[in-house]
Design an enzyme around this catalytic site. Structure first.
Site, PDB file in Angstrom:
ATOM      1  N   TYR A 145      34.235  44.581  46.038  1.00 40.66           N
ATOM      2  CA  TYR A 145      34.898  43.787  44.995  1.00 40.66           C
ATOM      3  C   TYR A 145      34.108  42.506  44.673  1.00 40.66           C
ATOM      4  O   TYR A 145      33.829  42.209  43.510  1.00 40.66           O
ATOM      5  CB  TYR A 145      36.315  43.444  45.454  1.00 40.66           C
ATOM      6  N   SER A 204      35.906  36.033  39.255  1.00 41.27           N
ATOM      7  CA  SER A 204      36.724  35.594  40.398  1.00 41.27           C
ATOM      8  C   SER A 204      36.001  34.518  41.194  1.00 41.27           C
ATOM      9  O   SER A 204      34.768  34.430  41.175  1.00 41.27           O
ATOM     10  CB  SER A 204      36.987  36.789  41.323  1.00 41.27           C
TER      11      SER A 204
HETATM   12  P1  NAD Z   1      47.023  43.384  38.377  1.00 41.13           P
HETATM   13  O1  NAD Z   1      47.139  44.471  39.360  1.00 41.13           O
HETATM   14  O2  NAD Z   1      48.264  42.885  37.778  1.00 41.13           O
HETATM   15  O3  NAD Z   1      46.062  43.794  37.178  1.00 41.13           O
HETATM   16  C1  NAD Z   1      44.977  44.680  37.294  1.00 41.13           C
HETATM   17  C2  NAD Z   1      45.160  45.740  36.225  1.00 41.13           C
HETATM   18  O4  NAD Z   1      44.000  46.525  36.128  1.00 41.13           O
HETATM   19  C3  NAD Z   1      46.289  46.697  36.531  1.00 41.13           C
HETATM   20  O5  NAD Z   1      47.471  46.302  35.883  1.00 41.13           O
HETATM   21  C4  NAD Z   1      45.804  48.038  36.052  1.00 41.13           C
HETATM   22  O6  NAD Z   1      46.585  48.575  35.008  1.00 41.13           O
HETATM   23  C5  NAD Z   1      44.384  47.753  35.580  1.00 41.13           C
HETATM   24  N1  NAD Z   1      43.476  48.797  36.057  1.00 41.13           N
HETATM   25  C6  NAD Z   1      42.997  48.974  37.306  1.00 41.13           C
HETATM   26  N2  NAD Z   1      42.209  50.070  37.352  1.00 41.13           N
HETATM   27  C7  NAD Z   1      42.193  50.577  36.089  1.00 41.13           C
HETATM   28  C8  NAD Z   1      41.578  51.717  35.500  1.00 41.13           C
HETATM   29  N3  NAD Z   1      40.790  52.529  36.204  1.00 41.13           N
HETATM   30  N4  NAD Z   1      41.812  51.949  34.182  1.00 41.13           N
HETATM   31  C9  NAD Z   1      42.590  51.139  33.453  1.00 41.13           C
HETATM   32  N5  NAD Z   1      43.196  50.041  33.957  1.00 41.13           N
HETATM   33  C10 NAD Z   1      43.007  49.785  35.265  1.00 41.13           C
HETATM   34  O7  NAD Z   1      46.211  42.207  39.106  1.00 41.13           O
HETATM   35  P2  NAD Z   1      45.571  40.832  38.557  1.00 41.13           P
HETATM   36  O8  NAD Z   1      45.386  40.008  39.749  1.00 41.13           O
HETATM   37  O9  NAD Z   1      46.299  40.289  37.411  1.00 41.13           O
HETATM   38  O10 NAD Z   1      44.116  41.305  38.103  1.00 41.13           O
HETATM   39  C11 NAD Z   1      43.549  41.028  36.834  1.00 41.13           C
HETATM   40  C12 NAD Z   1      42.114  40.578  36.985  1.00 41.13           C
HETATM   41  O11 NAD Z   1      42.073  39.322  37.642  1.00 41.13           O
HETATM   42  C13 NAD Z   1      41.250  41.529  37.823  1.00 41.13           C
HETATM   43  O12 NAD Z   1      39.978  41.661  37.208  1.00 41.13           O
HETATM   44  C14 NAD Z   1      41.114  40.781  39.131  1.00 41.13           C
HETATM   45  O13 NAD Z   1      39.928  41.128  39.798  1.00 41.13           O
HETATM   46  C15 NAD Z   1      41.092  39.349  38.637  1.00 41.13           C
HETATM   47  N6  NAD Z   1      41.360  38.371  39.677  1.00 41.13           N
HETATM   48  C16 NAD Z   1      42.580  38.332  40.304  1.00 41.13           C
HETATM   49  C17 NAD Z   1      42.792  37.392  41.299  1.00 41.13           C
HETATM   50  C18 NAD Z   1      44.104  37.300  42.040  1.00 41.13           C
HETATM   51  O14 NAD Z   1      44.180  36.557  43.030  1.00 41.13           O
HETATM   52  N7  NAD Z   1      45.136  38.009  41.626  1.00 41.13           N
HETATM   53  C19 NAD Z   1      41.786  36.495  41.646  1.00 41.13           C
HETATM   54  C20 NAD Z   1      40.566  36.560  40.988  1.00 41.13           C
HETATM   55  C21 NAD Z   1      40.369  37.506  40.009  1.00 41.13           C
END
Ligand code: NAD
Ligand code: MG
Length: 300
Positions: free
Chosen positions: A205, A192
């Protein structure tokens, strides 16, 4: 939703609607894409594949929603068979994603389970490898993000579970997968912008994302001995369920992403091509790299 595929020339500032005044409708856990309002674009109607991953076998964690769903859709349309993992409480999103993957004409399977458990991580990799008849690509993308303003209120339990979900699971899955992956294999970790520009309120985080960036670089140097490349993608502010269920400070969502040079929040669909590039042989000379997809916020 974008109306055009990822190849059509467009002003990136206005490619997506920036009117998101109702982005503050908080969701209780589990955060579902199904309830995301307004909905996000995962490339469902637009991602156009061209066999860049034909015949590859891929595991994507957190593949039910958000960035993981966009990546799974892109991989399938590029010709890869895909296993997605997600929390059991997010099964409804997992099943929607699987329908789209199958429409691409590839094999696809969902394996629900909690990656905070080492045993589950090992069985996930084994089951994925069995279903796919091999394992070429692993995307460690699942993540937990909960905003807590004051360190006084950040519990040891939250600090621990954020690390278990974001860092320990990555270690367990990578360790289990590396022994199956052939030379030419690719591991991609979702880190991130928080790894480089950590926000107050995301202490646990942001710390995990710093760990993921270092894990990625160290692991890359270790696994190149097996011919496996390891890279990361660092997203900026992206519109996904994680943000709508306590991932951001209350009231921040209406302006989420507006402080980027591009001036708007990103959509999951805009992340997928970075993962496709790192998964495919096109990036043969790229390892230990973190690729930013941040709307212009820079990595150091
Ligand atoms: P999202 O909520 O759609 O995806 C996160 C997924 O993680 C969930 O769908 C869930 O099923 C899974 N998850 C969480 N805890 C879990 C567990 N204990 N066991 C199994 N699965 C689990 O959100 P997203 O934003 O698409 O996140 C995906 C990645 O992108 C993450 O690593 C997040 O940190 C990273 N990210 C997101 C952003 C943003 O702005 N959305 C920015 C930087 C990084
Ligand atoms: Mg989800």
């Amino acid at each position: 939703m974008s109306k055009q595929d990822q190849y059509t020339m467009t002003d990136p500032r206005t490619q997506y609607d920036s009117e998101h005044t109702h982005y503050n409708s908080d969701q209780p856990d589990p955060a579902l894409d199904k309830k995301l309002d307004p909905s996000a674009d995962h490339g469902e109607t637009t991602y156009r594949g061209s066999e860049r991953l034909k015949g590859r076998k891929a595991l994507v964690t957190g593949g039910d929603s958000g960035i993981g769903r966009a990546v799974a859709i892109a991989f399938a349309r590029e010709g890869a068979d895909v296993v997605i993992n997600y929390l059991p409480s997010e099964k409804v999103d997992g099943e929607s994603t699987l329908e789209i993957l199958k429409e691409a004409g590839v094999s696809a399977k969902g394996i629900a389970g909690d990656i905070k458990e080492e045993d589950f991580c090992v069985s996930l990799v084994d089951e994925a490898k069995g279903f796919l008849d091999g394992l070429d690509i692993v995307v460690n993308n699942a993540g937990k993000q909960q905003f807590v303003e004051d360190i006084e209120n950040l519990t040891t339990e939250q600090f621990r579970t954020t690390f278990e979900t974001n860092v320990f699971a990555m270690f367990w899955i990578t360790k289990a997968a590396a022994k199956y992956m052939p030379p030419g294999g690719s591991i991609i970790n979702s880190t991130s912008i928080q790894s480089y520009q950590p926000s107050p309120g995301l202490l646990d985080y942001a710390s995990t994302k710093g760990a993921i960036t270092s894990f990625t670089k160290s692991c890359a140097k270790m696994l190149i001995e097996k011919g496996i490349r390891v890279n990361g993608v660092a997203p900026g502010p992206i519109w996904t369920p994680i943000q709508q269920s306590g991932g951001q400070a209350p009231g921040k969502l209406p302006n989420f992403g507006e402080n980027t040079p591009i001036g708007r929040v990103g959509q999951p669909a805009e992340l997928a091509p970075a993962y496709v590039y790192l998964a495919s042989q096109e990036s043969s000379y790229v390892t230990a790299e973190i690729l930013g997809v941040t709307g212009g916020k820079h990595l150091p």
